[in-house]
Design a protein around this motif. Sequence first.
Motif: not given
Length: 414
Positions: A284-298
């Motif tokens: 698994a990879t994460l290609n760029r930073p994400i902030l999930d508005t529903q969750s509230g963290f980066l």
Amino acid sequence: MRGSVLVLGAGMVGVSVALHLQRRGRDVVLVDRQGPGEGASFGNGGLIQREAVFPHPFPRRMSEILRVARNRSVDVAYHPAALPGFASPLLRYWWQSAPDRYAHAAAAHARLIATCLDEHLALAQGTEAMALLRPIGWMRLYSQAAQMEEAIAQADQARRQHGVNFAVLDGRALAEAEPHLLVRREGAIHWTDPLSVSDPQALTLAYAALFTQAGGAVALGDATTLERSGSGWRVTTQQGVVEAAEVVIALGAAAVTLTRRLGYAPPLFGKRGYHMHYGLRGNATLNRPILDTQSGFLLAPMRAGIRLTTGAEFAPTEAPPTPVQLARAEPVARELLPLAGRVDAAPWMGVRPCMPDMLPVIGRLPGQGGAWCAFGHAHQGLTLGPTTGRLLADMMTSEVPFLPPDPYRPERFR
């Protein structure tokens, strides 16, 4: 002591101030009780946020205030016993967030943000720091169509007024961009301008190395030992007493502890924050930073792993860590990404220095000749360090400031 400067605080702001003063011919000693980049510059989302032209206002919707007041959310937590101490600055923060006053703050904030990429690249170009700066931006994810439409409208405003660039992704495009997300979202806004930093402390250290390689000195010492020495200043370090003609206070959330002794007590308040690194399962990879508005963290991919950065905790600065937000966020994060185990032995905690009017304090310390301020950058110290360094160095060397400095003047809190 002629032409010499003490810079107190070796975070991104202090290091940037020291480097810019040095390049204008000043003899600079950088002083901190820790090594460079070990305070709030160590723990953050690792973003040079060119898109952050609108600072975070105090919530105006009663539903949002009530949500936070329940003290069960991921993005905001507080120690009930600490609230009386925050009452005055938070009330001023609420007052400054009224639409007319907020518009003034946003305009001044945007002028600083507009230069942040250029100022970082001016320091990093041709050095090892460039390898830490990734031009991948970051994405904010939305689960509700109405919420996303409102965010797109605000993004359009940022583009029209401040030249910010972004792309809108629907649910399918988001799934293609981040194929290992475990949830489906309505879509995302991909802010394409920001630089993502793979190791924020390493970036601060790289700029500090430019400073020392050019002859600058770094000393371990306690800023609270600062005192007058004739017409100048002196501070005690492990290497002995260091004297200089001028001093810059770039101590982040701790700045007011020192400035209060010097007759200046701005309404600075600290927001504590936490982070933890995780591995990813399988390939698994994460290609760029994400902030999930529903969750509230980066969640951000970094050298050390996937960094989960929490929101704000209101607590006494000296209180022991209480990483309840991290405990709330981690199960949610595992529903977003196939996270493996924790990488760090313990959560990191730091304090972000905030001002009620959402603007940093940059300029002469009132009533004290030869003393200057550079603090109060809230969540944007990493972003605005080089910009602040250049602006303050212009002022201290009597050059024409490259930006109008008046909105950030310390005297606004006299």
